[in-house]
Write a protein that holds these residues in place. Structure first.
Motif, mmCIF file in Angstrom:
data_model
loop_
_atom_site.group_PDB
_atom_site.id
_atom_site.type_symbol
_atom_site.label_atom_id
_atom_site.label_comp_id
_atom_site.label_asym_id
_atom_site.label_seq_id
_atom_site.Cartn_x
_atom_site.Cartn_y
_atom_site.Cartn_z
ATOM 1 N N GLU A 106 0.834 -1.206 0.000
ATOM 2 C CA GLU A 106 0.000 0.000 0.000
ATOM 3 C C GLU A 106 0.872 1.261 0.000
ATOM 4 O OE1 GLU A 106 -1.949 -2.549 2.765
ATOM 5 O OE2 GLU A 106 -3.692 -1.204 2.649
ATOM 6 N N THR B 91 -7.684 1.494 -6.641
ATOM 7 C CA THR B 91 -7.473 2.833 -6.069
ATOM 8 C C THR B 91 -8.072 3.879 -7.001
ATOM 9 O OG1 THR B 91 -5.340 3.021 -7.168
ATOM 10 C CG2 THR B 91 -5.311 2.228 -4.912
ATOM 11 N N TYR C 256 -11.008 -2.218 -1.282
ATOM 12 C CA TYR C 256 -10.370 -3.526 -1.108
ATOM 13 C C TYR C 256 -11.404 -4.640 -1.186
ATOM 14 C CZ TYR C 256 -6.473 -0.835 0.815
ATOM 15 O OH TYR C 256 -5.443 0.058 0.976
ATOM 16 N N SER D 90 -9.511 4.158 -1.623
ATOM 17 C CA SER D 90 -9.080 2.821 -2.044
ATOM 18 C C SER D 90 -10.166 1.812 -1.686
ATOM 19 C CB SER D 90 -7.770 2.442 -1.346
ATOM 20 O OG SER D 90 -6.766 3.361 -1.705
#
Ligand SMILES: C[S@@+](CC[C@H](N)C(=O)[O-])C[C@H]1O[C@@H](n2cnc3c(N)ncnc32)[C@H](O)[C@@H]1O
Length: 314
Positions: free
Chosen positions: A281, A309, A300, A298
């Motif tokens: 990251e 992102t 996930y 971002s």
């Protein structure tokens, strides 16, 4: 004429790569019709976690991705670099129509087969979205997208990982205009065994994908590669995050093209095929800053394997 130019570039690049002291082939040439088909098999292989992880992000979070983007611009065109079959992207496109965020999608892909497929399949899957496919390389095709609206540019599936970090940074610096948004899929550094397995699937799809480029050279440049004389060798370095694929010549051999160009291979000599770069990251944040972008948010997957992102060009 365009096809002829592409064929000449293909020949030039193959000769350059196989004549270099460290032989290499360019991954953009993986994607002929057969390569597209094998890539779909790779995406369905149980070891290839990347597709499921990003599919989960786009299936569950497209609403959030688009609402976040709409806070920057109420409407925008959606452009995709290396769209492939756009299976994951369809979640985002459908949501974009529903929210009124976008009505025009420009998929860019080097594979004519892929662009033809998208023009046929997408209109019924994403009603209300106009589709304008652009067949060619990322940057020249991106320059053909009209400047009439702000853009949300998608670079999904860890396509950015097929460049080394320095190349990826240089690429990101070159693309987009001030204010435009970029949603990039990065594969995160993780258990090295899990990464290596993804590029060495038991069914042998990745091996077939690599060998198919030799078949393509046979078909299009009249070469006499015997694919049984090459083996697939993937390697992951957890320090650099580079997962590299090679084809290894199993024997001392020579291969000739239809124009008489000959390449000699030593026994066990590697041909570098592709990198699939993994990022932390921290490395992703650093790239955003160095490339002149602001990180907006971002997104996930639930297992924290992958991240999409959202950046904005400053
Ligand atoms: C790894 S696949 C990923 C496809 C899709 N983004 C996904 O996530 O499923 C890469 C795609 O990018 C295309 N591609 C590769 N290199 C390219 C280039 N230099 N310019 C344009 N398209 C390219 C290929 O044809 C292929 O469809």
């Amino acid at each position: 004429m365009e096809l002829q130019i592409a064929q000449t570039a293909f020949r030039t690049d193959i000769i350059k790569g196989l004549s270099s002291p460290q032989k290499f082939l360019l991954p953009k040439y993986f994607y002929n019709t057969e390569g597209d088909r094998i890539f779909q098999q790779i995406m369905q292989a149980p070891e290839y976690y990347i597709t499921n992880a990003e599919d989960e992000i786009l299936d569950c979070q497209s609403d959030e991705i688009l609402k976040t983007s709409m806070q920057l611009f109420p409407t925008f065109d959606i452009v995709e670099l290396g769209a492939g079959d756009a299976t994951k992207t369809i979640h985002l496109l459908q949501e974009a129509v529903r929210l009124g965020a976008s009505d025009h999608y420009y998929p860019i892909d080097i594979s004519r087969n892929t662009i033809d497929y998208l023009h046929t399949a997408l209109p019924s899957l994403v009603p209300g979205m106009q589709i304008t496919g652009l067949e060619g390389e990322y940057i020249p095709m991106l320059q053909q997208v009209p400047l009439t609206k702000p853009k949300l540019v998608l670079f999904l599936g860890a396509n950015i990982g097929n460049m080394l970090p320095d190349e990826a940074l240089a690429f990101c610096k070159r693309i987009l205009n001030k204010g435009d948004m970029l949603l990039t899929g990065f594969d995160l550094k993780k258990d090295p065994q899990k990464i290596l397995a993804a590029y060495n699937d038991k069914a042998g799809f990745t091996k077939a994908f690599n060998l198919n480029l030799l078949v393509r050279i046979n078909d299009e440049l009249g070469a006499d590669f015997n694919t049984a004389h090459f083996t697939h060798y993937p390697l992951y370095d957890p320090v650099t995050g580079a997962c590299k694929s090679y084809l290894i010549s199993r024997i001392k051999q020579q291969v000739t093209l239809d124009d008489g160009t000959t390449f000699r291979f030593e026994k066990d000599e590697p041909v570098y095929m592709e990198v699939s770069q993994k990022y932390s990251e921290r490395e992703i944040d650093k790239m955003a800053i160095q490339a002149g972008f602001k990180t907006i948010r971002s997104f996930y997957d639930s297992n924290h394997l992958f991240v999409d992102t959202l950046w904005q060009k400053k």
